[in-house]
Design an enzyme around this catalytic site. Structure first.
Site, short mmCIF file in Angstrom:
data_model
loop_
_atom_site.label_atom_id
_atom_site.label_comp_id
_atom_site.label_asym_id
_atom_site.label_seq_id
_atom_site.Cartn_x
_atom_site.Cartn_y
_atom_site.Cartn_z
N ARG A 185 0.85 -1.20 0.00
CA ARG A 185 0.00 0.00 0.00
C ARG A 185 0.88 1.25 0.00
NH1 ARG A 185 -4.73 1.29 4.42
NH2 ARG A 185 -2.99 1.22 5.90
N ASP A 471 -3.46 2.85 14.22
CA ASP A 471 -2.68 3.54 13.20
C ASP A 471 -3.25 4.94 13.02
OD1 ASP A 471 -4.96 3.30 11.61
OD2 ASP A 471 -4.06 1.97 10.14
#
Length: 570
Positions: A185, A471
């Site tokens: 990603r 996150d």
């Protein structure tokens, strides 16, 4: 000057020419990051030329897409609601499908995610999951060291040579014979890479991440992992199909450079912004030769709901712990994603299980695992083809739930069509979340947001907090919810004492939660860490007159270190 959303490039006071830095760069490319011999194996002249070519070809398209985002935000702030786009109705109603799913990634029932750190990569590939998504985005603090070491680590992983010597544990980590399939990603379109200048402007972060990884790994990946396909990617933070169209063009450009078949590169798009839920067909259509599905990026989706409706006091969220997949607007988002993906012949991936094992409390650990099982059972029954886990310890529980329901069939693309979801309306997808707001919700947002930001500023982007792996998405929810509650002086109705959120109240909460953080982490760690700086930054973001688009854009200037080092000021 390149404009990345609300980020403005600030040149540090000092820099060195590349002739002195040691990197061999093509014309128009200037590297301001520290020289390292390992990094130089990634930052080769030919690889940098490829990145520069991508930057020059697509920077105008990226700039226009970011302008369109700002225009949309102005419309939402003026009272307009997001919805399905009338001009692309023919795409939504048309009978078309994406390219067939490559055999290498037909079975994705459990995927693990994590940053591009060396030990993490080995453990994740060995975890028993079907896929590992290696993250340059929300799970990584994008320092020069993290980004470049991440590229080195991925190259070694694709080659199959990656090892890690953990001297503290007297153990060497290496890959098993059977490993997960690797997806990568890159960062979102809005993030710059200020350590690499192209024609005097910071490079687009995702083009750096994608370009360097693709250039060095496409041949090995297709031979060793992709069975003739690949590499494979996850694409974050998109708001409109025009952004998917740019990615499709980037993929075609890369395939042409590499001399590989069109459609070799495959990507799953995270539907993690509210505007994107109305663009799912269009996003798949633009990527139809390169798509392997969509994913429910549910934490960022909640963040996006608040951000989209920042000027709508009638759409205030309750405590973030109450905004789960049982909320009507969240369930409809998931159901429509499944129907859309299966109608177009690709995977519909479920959301993240963020729990981490609680080793010192077996009862609490089992209770947490039971929550994970219930969430995954809901996903597989709804029709999802796979799901995400943040920790290897969750893989067996997730795998068991999906396998018990699906058996040996690799996915549910053909078997679960979810035609009932065709009736989902714009109103369903925008329905106001239900629940109360409490002082504990305000405190938790503040405590988690500050601790995450402190870790991010010191180089860590994936942080265990209160038995969850956090996150940037969680910190974003914390920030924007605090900002929204402050802006509208909301009543903490769940406490039933009539208290309203104010600057004075928030100031006291920050002070008290900073003291709690110091007690929890210990005085020594608190003193050595960047908790005070993070507290100031988080407070400034929550109390700003205008909501910043992304926490990480504001914070990014504080981790950019040009060579020789220019001390960033907080």
């Amino acid at each position: 000057m390149m404009d990345f959303g609300s980020f403005t490039y600030q040149a540090p006071a000092t820099s060195k020419a590349n002739a002195e830095s040691g990197y061999d760069v093509p014309k128009g490319v200037d590297i301001r990051g520290r020289y390292d011999a390992q990094f130089a194996t990634i930052l080769t002249r030919d690889a940098l030329q490829f990145v520069a070519d991508l930057q020059r070809e697509f920077r105008g398209h990226v700039k226009y897409a970011m302008e369109c985002r700002r225009d949309a935000k102005q419309r939402y702030n003026a009272g307009v609601l997001p919805g399905f786009d009338p001009p692309t109705r023919y795409v939504r109603e048309g009978e078309w499908t994406c390219a067939p799913v490559p055999p290498a990634v037909a079975d994705r029932r459990v995927e693990i995610t994590g940053p591009v750190e060396r030990k993490m990569i080995i453990n994740a590939l060995n975890s028993g999951a079907k896929v590992f998504m290696a993250d340059f985005e929300d799970a990584l603090s994008p320092s020069w060291e993290n980004l470049m070491r991440g590229q080195v680590n991925l190259k070694d992983a694709v080659d199959g040579t990656i090892t890690f010597d953990d001297k503290a544990r007297n153990r060497v980590y290496k890959l098993n014979d059977q490993i997960a399939k690797l997806f990568v990603r890159p960062r979102g379109w809005h993030l710059p890479e200020s350590h690499i200048l192209i024609d005097g402007e910071p490079a687009t972060g995702c083009l750096v991440d994608f370009g360097l990884y693709f250039f060095h790994n496409f041949a090995s990946f297709r031979k060793l992992q992709g069975q003739g396909f690949g590499p494979f990617f996850y694409l974050p933070k998109m708001e409109h199909s025009r952004e998917a169209k740019i990615w499709n063009s980037v993929f075609e450009r890369a395939e042409k450079m590499a001399g590989i078949e069109r459609g070799s590169i495959r990507a799953t798009v995270l539907i993690e912004t509210l505007p994107a839920v109305f663009q799912m067909d269009e996003i798949l259509y633009e990527l139809r030769d390169h798509s392997v599905g969509l994913n429910c990026g549910r934490w960022d989706y909640i963040f996006s709901y608040v951000k989209t409706f920042q000027a709508h006091p009638d759409r205030l969220l309750p405590d973030r712990v109450l905004v789960g997949m049982t909320q009507h607007f969240m369930r409809c988002y998931s159901d429509l994603l499944i129907r859309t993906c299966h109608r177009r012949g690709v995977h519909a991936m479920g959301g993240m299980a963020a729990q981490i094992p609680i080793r010192d409390d077996p009862a609490a650990n089992e209770a947490a695992l039971e929550l994970v099982r219930k969430d995954k059972l809901r996903e597989v029954r709804a029709g999802h083809d796979g799901t995400w886990a943040a920790h290897p310890g969750l893989i067996p529980a997730c795998m068991e739930v999906f396998t018990n329901h699906m058996g040996n069939v690799p996915h549910q693309i053909q078997s679960v069509k979810r035609e009932d979801a065709a009736n989902i309306t714009e109103e369903d997808l925008l329905q106001r979340p239900r629940g109360v707001r409490t002082m504990e919700g305000l405190r938790l947002n503040t405590r988690v947001g500050i601790q995450y930001l402190a870790a991010w500023l010191t180089g860590t982007g994936s942080v265990p907090l209160y038995n969850l792996m956090e996150d940037a998405a969680t910190a974003e929810i914390s920030r924007v919810q605090n900002w929204q509650w402050l802006k509208y002086g909301v009543e903490l109705d769940g406490d039933r004492v009539g208290v309203r959120v104010s600057l004075d109240l928030f100031g006291r909460v920050v002070e008290e939660e900073m003291a709690r953080i110091e007690r929890e982490v210990g005085k020594d760690k608190f003193k050595k860490g960047m908790y005070k700086e993070a507290g100031k930054m988080f407070t400034r973001q929550c109390t700003a007159p205008v909501l910043d688009d992304f926490l990480t854009l504001d914070a990014y200037n504080h981790i950019v270190v040009h060579h020789p080092r220019a001390s960033p000021k907080l």
